[in-house]
Design a protein around this motif. Structure first.
Motif, PDB file in Angstrom:
ATOM      1  N   SER A  82      -4.842   6.473  10.845  1.00 45.75           N
ATOM      2  CA  SER A  82      -4.873   6.161  12.277  1.00 45.75           C
ATOM      3  C   SER A  82      -4.483   7.333  13.157  1.00 45.75           C
ATOM      4  N   TYR A 105      -1.304   0.014  11.603  1.00 46.36           N
ATOM      5  CA  TYR A 105      -1.687   1.425  11.585  1.00 46.36           C
ATOM      6  C   TYR A 105      -1.106   2.076  10.342  1.00 46.36           C
ATOM      7  N   VAL A 113       3.372   8.748  12.030  1.00 47.26           N
ATOM      8  CA  VAL A 113       4.103   7.499  11.767  1.00 47.26           C
ATOM      9  C   VAL A 113       5.288   7.354  12.716  1.00 47.26           C
ATOM     10  N   SER A 116       3.980   6.522  16.220  1.00 48.94           N
ATOM     11  CA  SER A 116       3.409   5.182  16.250  1.00 48.94           C
ATOM     12  C   SER A 116       4.522   4.136  16.273  1.00 48.94           C
ATOM     13  N   ARG A 117       5.537   4.319  15.434  1.00 52.65           N
ATOM     14  CA  ARG A 117       6.640   3.360  15.395  1.00 52.65           C
ATOM     15  C   ARG A 117       7.404   3.337  16.708  1.00 52.65           C
ATOM     16  N   SER A 126       1.869  -5.631  16.211  1.00 50.96           N
ATOM     17  CA  SER A 126       1.408  -4.386  15.598  1.00 50.96           C
ATOM     18  C   SER A 126       2.508  -3.834  14.705  1.00 50.96           C
ATOM     19  N   VAL A 128       3.389  -0.343  11.664  1.00 49.13           N
ATOM     20  CA  VAL A 128       3.027   0.979  11.171  1.00 49.13           C
ATOM     21  C   VAL A 128       3.489   1.130   9.729  1.00 49.13           C
TER      22      VAL A 128
END
Length: 268
Positions: A82, A105, A113, A116-117, A126, A128
């Motif tokens: 992603s 993701y 990562v 995203s988190r 959602s 990750v």
């Protein structure tokens, strides 16, 4: 001079080695990349002028494909490779049609990562996962995946601009079968892949040869080879086409250049 270490970067991240996720982030105008990533992106642009535009075309394809998946009623997504979050992420696009869409993701890159988190910390729909496509069972068994994805129902599995760094020695078709074998009927598989239509034959070969000195060497697969990766998934119209030709938006500016190939397959 190398970048000083930003406060958000863990001490074990090597700032002297470029990664695919951060190079892609730079090409898309993101801020989570380092000097080495920018240098690689600019070198790619010199080898094949217009490469930055192809990154944007892949991103636009991702958004169109997610809209298509959502229009088919799919409300759960597994996005492998992603990358670093940018505007128009999968959860944003999917929820414009299906507000309760769930997204996992997955990326191997620690910086992707971490960010995203951070961005999704308050998003209960959602999650990750730090994972590697070459170990699909670890992705599927992760607690985040198990919490968000019901594999007895249709799911969209996204592999955008990823498989061209997975060599045949890693048996990508088998990996995709292992990744998708438990998905429900009606699931969709979304793929874009580097191809010989990326530039001139000389440019494509120069880029392949240059990439052999990187951690993620590129490989070209012919259209028939890309289709073979779909396994039990059947291409939906328009089939396998140049990235910018896959269900283009009517109001999008016309493109005269391909950026590899794209295809979406449906599981019967």
């Amino acid at each position: 001079m190398p970048d000083s270490r930003p406060s958000w970067v863990p001490p074990d991240i090597d700032l002297s080695t470029a990664t695919l996720a951060r190079v892609y982030d730079y090409m898309l105008g993101g801020a989570h990349n380092f000097a080495v990533d920018r240098a690689v992106a600019e070198q790619i642009e010199r080898i094949v002028p217009g490469s930055t535009r192809t990154a944007w075309e892949n991103r636009a394809f991702l958004r169109r494909a997610v809209r298509y998946c959502a229009s088919q009623g799919i409300d759960q997504y597994l996005d492998i490779g992603s990358g670093i979050p940018t505007s128009g992420n999968v959860h944003e696009v999917a929820r414009s049609l299906l507000p309760e869409a769930r997204v996992v993701y997955v990326d191997i890159d620690s910086v992707a990562v971490i960010h995203s988190r951070s961005i999704l910390a308050d998003d209960e729909l959602s999650g990750v996962v730090q994972g590697d496509l070459r170990v699909p069972e670890a992705i599927l068994s992760d607690l985040v995946t198990q919490r968000l994805i019901d594999f007895e129902r249709p799911v969209a599995v996204l592999l955008v601009a990823l498989l061209h760094v997975v060599p045949d020695a890693d048996h990508p078709a088998q990996l995709l079968t292992r990744l998708t074998s438990h998905t429900g009927s009606g699931s969709l598989l979304v793929i874009s892949h580097f191809g010989r239509n990326y530039g001139t034959p000389e440019q494509v070969q120069a880029l392949i040869e240059w990439s052999r000195g990187t951690a993620t060497p590129l490989l070209v697969r012919e259209p028939a080879e890309i289709l073979a990766l779909l396994g039990q998934f059947t291409p939906v119209p328009p089939g396998l086409v140049p990235v910018h030709e896959w269900r283009p938006d009517q109001d999008s500016p016309a493109s005269t250049r391909s950026a590899g190939y794209a295809v979406v397959g449906r599981k019967g």
